[in-house]
Design a protein around this motif. Structure first.
Motif, PDB file in Angstrom:
ATOM      1  N   ALA A   1       1.107  -1.285   0.193  1.00 54.78           N
ATOM      2  CA  ALA A   1       0.074   0.062  -0.032  1.00 54.78           C
ATOM      3  C   ALA A   1       0.851   1.184   0.026  1.00 54.78           C
ATOM      4  N   ALA A   2       1.785   1.106   0.983  1.00 59.04           N
ATOM      5  CA  ALA A   2       2.902   2.286   0.853  1.00 59.04           C
ATOM      6  C   ALA A   2       3.625   2.706  -0.307  1.00 59.04           C
ATOM      7  N   ASP A   3       3.682   1.605  -1.047  1.00 58.35           N
ATOM      8  CA  ASP A   3       4.504   1.569  -2.442  1.00 58.35           C
ATOM      9  C   ASP A   3       3.619   2.622  -3.234  1.00 58.35           C
ATOM     10  N   HIS A   4       2.466   2.881  -3.006  1.00 56.31           N
ATOM     11  CA  HIS A   4       1.705   3.290  -4.188  1.00 56.31           C
ATOM     12  C   HIS A   4       1.259   4.645  -3.694  1.00 56.31           C
ATOM     13  N   VAL A   5       1.849   5.187  -2.605  1.00 52.68           N
ATOM     14  CA  VAL A   5       1.038   6.407  -2.116  1.00 52.68           C
ATOM     15  C   VAL A   5       1.486   7.429  -3.042  1.00 52.68           C
ATOM     16  N   MET A   6       2.520   7.454  -4.076  1.00 54.76           N
ATOM     17  CA  MET A   6       2.910   8.612  -4.873  1.00 54.76           C
ATOM     18  C   MET A   6       2.084   8.693  -5.957  1.00 54.76           C
ATOM     19  N   ASP A   7       1.365   7.415  -6.382  1.00 54.44           N
ATOM     20  CA  ASP A   7       0.380   7.497  -7.408  1.00 54.44           C
ATOM     21  C   ASP A   7      -0.829   8.317  -6.949  1.00 54.44           C
ATOM     22  N   VAL A   8      -1.097   7.955  -5.767  1.00 55.42           N
ATOM     23  CA  VAL A   8      -2.233   8.538  -5.111  1.00 55.42           C
ATOM     24  C   VAL A   8      -2.146  10.122  -5.072  1.00 55.42           C
ATOM     25  N   LEU A   9      -0.784  10.593  -4.524  1.00 52.74           N
ATOM     26  CA  LEU A   9      -0.706  11.928  -4.082  1.00 52.74           C
ATOM     27  C   LEU A   9      -0.713  12.956  -5.224  1.00 52.74           C
ATOM     28  N   GLU A  10      -0.304  12.255  -6.584  1.00 51.48           N
ATOM     29  CA  GLU A  10      -0.567  13.087  -7.849  1.00 51.48           C
ATOM     30  C   GLU A  10      -1.925  13.583  -7.934  1.00 51.48           C
ATOM     31  N   HIS A  11      -2.923  13.050  -7.270  1.00 47.82           N
ATOM     32  CA  HIS A  11      -4.411  13.328  -7.355  1.00 47.82           C
ATOM     33  C   HIS A  11      -4.644  14.400  -6.457  1.00 47.82           C
ATOM     34  N   LYS A  12      -3.827  14.785  -5.787  1.00 41.85           N
ATOM     35  CA  LYS A  12      -3.868  15.989  -4.838  1.00 41.85           C
ATOM     36  C   LYS A  12      -5.082  15.676  -3.870  1.00 41.85           C
ATOM     37  N   PRO A  13      -5.108  14.384  -2.944  1.00 46.69           N
ATOM     38  CA  PRO A  13      -6.350  14.542  -2.179  1.00 46.69           C
ATOM     39  C   PRO A  13      -6.245  15.518  -0.805  1.00 46.69           C
ATOM     40  N   LEU A  14      -7.224  15.215  -0.114  1.00 45.49           N
ATOM     41  CA  LEU A  14      -7.322  16.133   1.325  1.00 45.49           C
ATOM     42  C   LEU A  14      -6.403  15.194   2.535  1.00 45.49           C
ATOM     43  N   GLY A  15      -6.737  13.835   2.365  1.00 45.09           N
ATOM     44  CA  GLY A  15      -5.972  13.129   3.442  1.00 45.09           C
ATOM     45  C   GLY A  15      -5.725  11.852   2.495  1.00 45.09           C
ATOM     46  N   LEU A  16      -4.528  11.113   3.039  1.00 53.89           N
ATOM     47  CA  LEU A  16      -3.850   9.919   2.627  1.00 53.89           C
ATOM     48  C   LEU A  16      -3.589   9.225   3.679  1.00 53.89           C
ATOM     49  N   GLU A  17      -4.094   8.195   4.361  1.00 56.32           N
ATOM     50  CA  GLU A  17      -3.868   7.458   5.570  1.00 56.32           C
ATOM     51  C   GLU A  17      -3.673   6.094   5.318  1.00 56.32           C
ATOM     52  N   GLY A  18      -2.946   5.239   6.107  1.00 53.13           N
ATOM     53  CA  GLY A  18      -2.632   3.835   5.916  1.00 53.13           C
ATOM     54  C   GLY A  18      -2.936   3.218   7.068  1.00 53.13           C
ATOM     55  N   VAL A  19      -3.463   1.752   7.054  1.00 52.57           N
ATOM     56  CA  VAL A  19      -3.600   0.977   8.184  1.00 52.57           C
ATOM     57  C   VAL A  19      -3.313  -0.443   7.629  1.00 52.57           C
ATOM     58  N   ASP A  20      -2.626  -1.001   8.588  1.00 46.87           N
ATOM     59  CA  ASP A  20      -2.393  -2.497   7.960  1.00 46.87           C
ATOM     60  C   ASP A  20      -3.205  -3.532   8.773  1.00 46.87           C
ATOM     61  N   GLU A  21      -3.029  -4.735   8.353  1.00 47.99           N
ATOM     62  CA  GLU A  21      -3.586  -6.086   8.770  1.00 47.99           C
ATOM     63  C   GLU A  21      -3.791  -6.173  10.296  1.00 47.99           C
ATOM     64  N   THR A  22      -2.410  -5.849  10.922  1.00 47.85           N
ATOM     65  CA  THR A  22      -2.441  -5.810  12.492  1.00 47.85           C
ATOM     66  C   THR A  22      -3.337  -5.073  13.090  1.00 47.85           C
ATOM     67  N   LEU A  23      -3.513  -3.957  12.703  1.00 48.29           N
ATOM     68  CA  LEU A  23      -4.452  -2.954  13.209  1.00 48.29           C
ATOM     69  C   LEU A  23      -5.823  -3.469  13.250  1.00 48.29           C
ATOM     70  N   LEU A  24      -6.085  -4.062  12.163  1.00 51.81           N
ATOM     71  CA  LEU A  24      -7.589  -4.531  11.929  1.00 51.81           C
ATOM     72  C   LEU A  24      -7.799  -5.638  12.898  1.00 51.81           C
ATOM     73  N   GLU A  25      -6.930  -6.670  13.051  1.00 54.54           N
ATOM     74  CA  GLU A  25      -6.826  -7.822  13.790  1.00 54.54           C
ATOM     75  C   GLU A  25      -6.889  -7.319  15.376  1.00 54.54           C
ATOM     76  N   ASP A  26      -6.088  -6.339  15.635  1.00 58.96           N
ATOM     77  CA  ASP A  26      -6.324  -5.828  17.015  1.00 58.96           C
ATOM     78  C   ASP A  26      -7.453  -5.418  17.419  1.00 58.96           C
TER      79      ASP A  26
END
Ligand SMILES: Cc1cc2nc3c(=O)[nH]c(=O)nc-3n(C[C@H](O)[C@H](O)[C@H](O)COP(=O)(O)OP(=O)(O)OC[C@H]3O[C@@H](n4cnc5c(N)ncnc54)[C@H](O)[C@@H]3O)c2cc1C
Ligand code: SF4
Length: 711
Positions: free
Chosen positions: A284-309
């Motif tokens: 997911a982190a590898d792709h942040v630059m693709d998303v940033l090109e679209h100038k979002p207001l927010g761009l957050e990441g969560v991983d599987e462990t957080l969801l498991e927790d």
């Protein structure tokens, strides 16, 4: 310079002088000091005393009195600082209770003038409702963190991306226009771009800047989230010699902020949430630059462990089940004037990502239901709470929880950080502000044994080497405080650390402002709240404390200082704080006092009047048991305390009235006419009970107990 020890200041005389000179509150009792000895950070230091100023004149008089007595000084807002910058052996000025107003909003210039104790959301709400404007950087603590704390810590948040693309910059410092500050020597200055408001300080800052300019350009990483160190780069000519920005992020080590003028930016009224799923967090982190090109207001990441927790804790079940399938996710927010406009931006990104085929996301979901979107954001914001105490797993701590790298390096950094953690046997979810390369974690350090603390220290050393090898910053938003300050020479080099010393000396030549933090700091492993001395007494309890493995002591460590109980509206926690705005009447304050009662040197076990006083206003409504992210259960702790407190003593009459109601009712049923006659008399049976006692703070306290409290 060596930090001052508490006994080097005549606290009694200082207290006396403060009482004589200010209109606000002066609190030097054992309980007051205990209340302000810790935040969410790993550290504990008992302050000398607390001042709660009502006016700016009170602050001027407080600083004058401290100067007279040579007492160190520290300011405080919401007390949510996570790096140990909000605690010290100092006089603490708490700005949150009175100096918390919006002074003025100028919609034309998009500026707001605020008092330092103003809560971020209070400004955002008014600015949005009246002018469709907002303040960009929004820490997860936005409902209760203050501008003083945000400016001094150089805070950031989810919408730092918006502030980067559509405003002056991602960090709070970038969004500061002017500061009204007070120096320890009594000088009050209006600090802004181009001047500190004092010709001599300007001269010295310019000289310092010129001497170190090349080094600053070479050593400061050019990334969105460089929060570590002083902002000497803001003094460079190409940055306009912005002294206010340079003073932001100094964590109370240079000046006291009396007021601030901050930039506002347009707040798109409609938002769309797009969730992208990937094979893992690093992918997911590898792709942040693709998303940033679209100038979002927010761009957050969560991983599987957080969801498991979260799943383990039974939190946000429904929302989690609705996420697109994957093992790492990006949460992307777009904004517009209409829903169509915001959705269109998201769809454009989706169309582009689709073209990537197997190299793109494994799933995408554009939400069209605002309550569901709110819940997904709540999953992200609940990160720290959800990872603090997991059933059957060791406790987790801050310490390496906000490092940042260039966003384009984030994927590789996450992989390397994961490997490093494996080597040390540490575990954590890795989530956060992926769009700006900032990663949150909460590791299962052992902070109670010498070996554990030594291992923690080694990990921090290797983790800092790692983040610096990626061109990053050891802190990406929480600041250096004590958790990271010792690592600054590694990041900036000894020469620039000497420049930090000179910078501090220009503002605070006596070195009385928050000593031992940021520059010439305490060691990372000093002043630990737990540490090798942590050995709470084994107390016999009435409740079983199953979630805390049967330990009352552990139940009192449950509060990790998040501060959600200091919200002023919304939710059910905590009614007594909402009315009083007193730390001691918040869930956090009460939990901290119980911790201090067990472990500190100041309070009496089970019999302390100040602990009693703090618990007395708890309604036992159980609001905290559901609203508190780490489920602090104050009614149970209160009931436990009261049962010991009253052991061998008479309880208040109300307690007997409620506690013996079944027996009274049985007797009453034998002679109803007589009972009705007696109970119809004018005198109420619920008058105040028992004797009054003088608390250590000097106030008189009654002994009314609630039914549950007297259980
Ligand atoms: C669960 C959790 C989540 C968090 N999430 C984020 C996040 O998303 N982003 C982020 O950036 N941070 C985050 N933080 C850290 C913290 O909430 C922020 O740094 C916040 O802005 C601190 O505000 P405060 O009012 O609580 O400051 P405090 O903790 O009271 O103070 C912080 C620093 O500011 C200084 N200070 C306060 N007032 C003044 C003043 N008037 N003059 C001079 N110095 C002053 C204090 O001395 C201290 O050094 C989080 C913390 C927690 C516990
Ligand atoms: S139970 Fe007590 S501490 Fe918890 S929310 Fe209610 S009043 Fe506040």
């Amino acid at each position: 310079m060596r930090p001052v020890a508490a006994d080097e200041v005549d606290a009694r005389r200082l207290e006396h002088d403060l009482r004589a000179s200010i209109k606000g509150e002066v609190r030097f009792s054992a309980g007051d000091r205990a209340l302000y000895s810790a935040t969410g950070a790993n550290y504990r230091q008992l302050p000398i005393g607390i001042v709660i100023p009502r006016t700016v004149d009170d602050v001027l008089a407080t600083v004058a009195a401290c100067r007279e007595h040579g007492a160190p000084l520290l300011s405080r807002g919401g007390g949510t600082g996570l790096a140990g910058q909000t605690t010290n052996v100092a006089v603490v000025i708490d700005f949150s209770k009175y100096l918390n107003r919006i002074v003025e909003i100028d919609p034309e210039r998009r500026l707001a003038r605020v008092e330092p104790g103003l809560i971020l959301d209070h400004l955002r709400k008014t600015a949005e409702a009246e002018h469709q404007l907002t303040f960009g950087p929004d820490p997860s603590t936005h409902e209760y963190c203050t501008f003083g704390g945000m400016i001094a810590s150089n805070s950031c948040g989810v919408r730092s991306v918006m502030a980067q693309f559509y405003g002056p910059g991602p960090r709070t410092s970038d969004n500061v226009h002017e500061l009204d500050v007070l120096l320890y020597d009594g000088r009050r200055l209006q600090v802004r771009e181009g001047t500190s408001g004092d010709p001599e300080i300007d001269r010295r800052l310019t000289e310092l800047r010129d001497r170190y300019a090349d080094l600053i350009r070479a050593r400061y990483p050019d990334i969105p989230r460089r929060v570590s160190g002083y902002n000497l780069d803001d003094l460079l000519p190409e940055k306009g010699f912005h002294v206010a920005r340079a003073l932001a992020g100094t964590e109370s080590t240079c000046a006291t902020i009396l007021g601030a003028t901050v930039h506002l930016l347009h707040s798109p009224p409609v938002r769309s949430l797009l969730v992208l799923a990937y094979g893992g967090a690093a992918e997911a982190a590898d792709h942040v630059m693709d998303v940033l090109e679209h100038k979002p207001l927010g761009l957050e990441g969560v991983d599987e462990t957080l969801l498991e927790d979260m799943t383990m804790l039974g939190k946000h079940k429904q929302e989690l089940s609705l996420l697109p399938k994957g093992r790492g996710w990006l949460l992307v927010e777009f904004g517009g004037e209409t829903k169509e406009e915001a959705d269109e931006k998201a769809r454009k990104l989706m169309a582009e990502l689709k073209k990537k085929g197997k190299d793109g996301p494994t799933g995408m979901k554009l939400y069209d239901d605002p309550p569901a979107e709110k819940h997904v954001w709540a999953v992200r914001e609940a990160g720290l709470g959800a990872t603090a105490f997991l059933p059957g797993k060791p406790d987790t701590y801050e310490g390496w929880e906000d490092s940042a790298v260039p966003p384009e390096r984030l994927g590789q950094y996450l992989r390397d950080l994961g490997k490093l953690a494996d080597k040390f046997g540490y575990e954590s979810a890795l989530y956060g502000h992926y769009g700006q390369g900032c990663v949150h974690a909460r590791w299962n350090f052992d902070l109670k044994t010498a070996e554990g603390i030594e291992t923690y220290r080694r990990f921090i050393e290797e983790a800092s080497d790692l983040v610096l090898s990626h061109g990053g910053s050891i802190s990406g938003e929480h600041g250096d405080g004590q958790s990271r300050a010792e690592l600054l020479p590694k990041m900036f080099g000894e020469e620039l650390v000497e420049a930090f010393r000179e910078f501090k000396s220009i503002w605070d030549p006596a070195w009385k402002m928050n000593p031992g933090k940021v520059v010439d700091p305490y060691r990372i492993t000093d002043n630990l709240r737990l540490g090798t001395d942590y050995s709470p007494p084994l107390v016999k309890t009435h409740f079983s404390y199953k979630a805390d493995e049967g330990s009352f002591a552990h139940a009192t460590t449950r509060c990790v200082g998040i501060g959600k109980c200091r919200r002023t509206e919304g939710g059910v926690m905590c009614p007594s704080y909402m009315v009083t705005r007193e730390e001691k009447h918040s869930t956090r304050g009460r939990a901290h006092l119980l911790w201090e009662m067990l472990n500190g040197e100041e309070l009496d076990l089970w019999r302390d009047e100040e602990v009693f006083e703090a618990l007395d206003l708890c309604l036992s409504c159980k609001g905290c048991t559901s609203d508190c992210p780490v489920n602090v259960d104050l009614p149970t702790l209160k009931a436990e305390f009261l049962s010991h407190y009253y052991q061998g003593r008479l309880r208040p009459r109300t307690a007997y009235a409620f506690g013996l109601i079944d027996q009274a009712a049985r007797i009453a049923s034998k002679a109803p006419a007589l009972v009705n006659f007696v109970t119809q008399t004018r005198r109420s049976a619920t008058s105040r009970p028992s004797p009054r006692r003088r608390s250590r703070s000097g106030s008189r306290t009654g002994r009314s107990g609630t039914a549950a409290g007297a259980a």
